[in-house]
Design an enzyme around this catalytic site. Structure first.
Site, mmCIF file in Angstrom:
data_model
loop_
_atom_site.group_PDB
_atom_site.id
_atom_site.type_symbol
_atom_site.label_atom_id
_atom_site.label_comp_id
_atom_site.label_asym_id
_atom_site.label_seq_id
_atom_site.Cartn_x
_atom_site.Cartn_y
_atom_site.Cartn_z
ATOM 1 N N PHE A 10 -4.598 -0.358 9.770
ATOM 2 C CA PHE A 10 -5.325 -0.252 8.666
ATOM 3 C C PHE A 10 -6.306 0.731 8.639
ATOM 4 O O PHE A 10 -6.812 1.157 9.845
ATOM 5 C CB PHE A 10 -5.850 -1.286 7.956
ATOM 6 C CG PHE A 10 -4.936 -2.688 7.418
ATOM 7 C CD1 PHE A 10 -4.461 -2.366 6.292
ATOM 8 C CD2 PHE A 10 -4.348 -3.445 8.300
ATOM 9 C CE1 PHE A 10 -3.772 -3.374 5.773
ATOM 10 C CE2 PHE A 10 -3.331 -4.321 7.975
ATOM 11 C CZ PHE A 10 -3.120 -4.249 6.450
ATOM 12 N N ASN A 41 -9.472 1.970 8.042
ATOM 13 C CA ASN A 41 -10.790 1.754 8.589
ATOM 14 C C ASN A 41 -10.541 1.583 10.120
ATOM 15 O O ASN A 41 -11.788 1.569 10.733
ATOM 16 C CB ASN A 41 -11.359 0.734 7.805
ATOM 17 C CG ASN A 41 -11.822 1.040 6.373
ATOM 18 O OD1 ASN A 41 -11.270 1.890 5.742
ATOM 19 N ND2 ASN A 41 -12.214 0.205 5.596
ATOM 20 N N TYR A 100 0.782 -1.419 -0.033
ATOM 21 C CA TYR A 100 0.072 -0.052 0.238
ATOM 22 C C TYR A 100 0.748 1.160 -0.014
ATOM 23 O O TYR A 100 0.416 2.285 -0.040
ATOM 24 C CB TYR A 100 -1.055 0.029 1.140
ATOM 25 C CG TYR A 100 -1.852 -1.192 1.344
ATOM 26 C CD1 TYR A 100 -3.142 -1.070 0.442
ATOM 27 C CD2 TYR A 100 -1.477 -2.228 2.280
ATOM 28 C CE1 TYR A 100 -3.912 -2.228 0.498
ATOM 29 C CE2 TYR A 100 -2.361 -3.237 2.012
ATOM 30 C CZ TYR A 100 -3.766 -3.336 1.580
ATOM 31 O OH TYR A 100 -4.259 -4.337 1.426
ATOM 32 N N HIS A 135 -4.661 6.064 -0.805
ATOM 33 C CA HIS A 135 -5.040 5.948 0.190
ATOM 34 C C HIS A 135 -3.981 6.343 1.521
ATOM 35 O O HIS A 135 -4.227 6.673 2.608
ATOM 36 C CB HIS A 135 -5.685 4.789 0.557
ATOM 37 C CG HIS A 135 -6.952 4.850 1.367
ATOM 38 N ND1 HIS A 135 -7.732 5.948 1.710
ATOM 39 C CD2 HIS A 135 -7.664 3.874 1.756
ATOM 40 C CE1 HIS A 135 -8.766 5.594 2.074
ATOM 41 N NE2 HIS A 135 -8.913 4.346 2.324
ATOM 42 N N ASN A 190 -13.268 6.810 5.647
ATOM 43 C CA ASN A 190 -13.490 5.839 6.773
ATOM 44 C C ASN A 190 -12.410 5.929 7.756
ATOM 45 O O ASN A 190 -12.816 5.544 9.300
ATOM 46 C CB ASN A 190 -13.234 4.437 6.204
ATOM 47 C CG ASN A 190 -14.605 3.918 5.316
ATOM 48 O OD1 ASN A 190 -15.756 4.465 5.920
ATOM 49 N ND2 ASN A 190 -14.471 3.409 4.492
#
Length: 188
Positions: free
Chosen positions: A66, A68, A15, A20, A114
């Site tokens: 992460f 969320n 990631y 994000h 989120n």
């Protein structure tokens, strides 16, 4: 007074360069400019760096939960270090702004982000500062999930990097003067 700046993102190489992870990227640059290194704080599920700026303690935090679940890391850190949510700033990606555009806000809803939603839930307040770094909307036919978990194409890469630089400049200005409203007036 102690301040905390949190960069939101997802941990792991997979990631690292995704849209994000704009919060992580901006916080990494800020840490580099402040000459501090992150170390893992397992009880807080975070990478944490600390320093003093103008005589005030500053924590830089990258949750490892992460996106969320970011609030699960942020809320315990605020409580442990006795930091008021008004002294919390969260840097994150923003779908609703064009690539590279930086917007600062003092409070408000999650706007569908989120990670911010999780911070609001776990901290129990919307009254913390945000630095939103634009990633733009998905191109036609692409889902939001695929968009935020993809990297920037060549035409947007430099614009996104400029947004990261601007976000870091805003945070350095804020740390120098301690006034988020003044920082908003200068950088919005």
């Amino acid at each position: 007074m102690t301040k905390m700046i949190v960069g939101l993102g997802n941990p792991g190489d997979k990631y690292e360069k995704t849209k994000h992870n704009m919060g992580f990227m901006a916080l990494d640059l800020l840490a580099k400019e402040l000459n501090v290194d992150f170390k893992e704080e397992k009880p807080f599920m975070s990478l944490v760096a600390s320093t003093f700026v103008n005589g005030e303690k500053l924590f830089l935090v990258k949750p490892l939960t992460f996106m969320n679940e970011s609030g699960r890391a942020v809320a315990p850190l605020l409580k442990y270090y006795n930091i008021d949510e008004a002294d919390l700033t969260v840097m994150h990606d923003d779908l609703d702004s064009p690539v590279g555009r930086v917007r600062l806000r003092q409070k408000g809803s999650s706007g569908g982000q989120n990670g911010i939603k999780s911070v609001i839930t776990h901290v129990g307040s919307q009254t913390f500062n945000r630095v939103k770094i634009g990633i733009g909307r998905p191109k036609h036919g692409m889902t939001v999930v695929n968009h935020v978990l993809s990297g920037f194409d060549n035409e947007d890469k430099e614009i996104a990097q400029d947004g990261i630089f601007k976000a870091v400049d805003a945070m350095k200005f804020y740390l120098e003067n301690g006034d988020f409203q003044k920082t908003m007036n200068k950088f919005n």
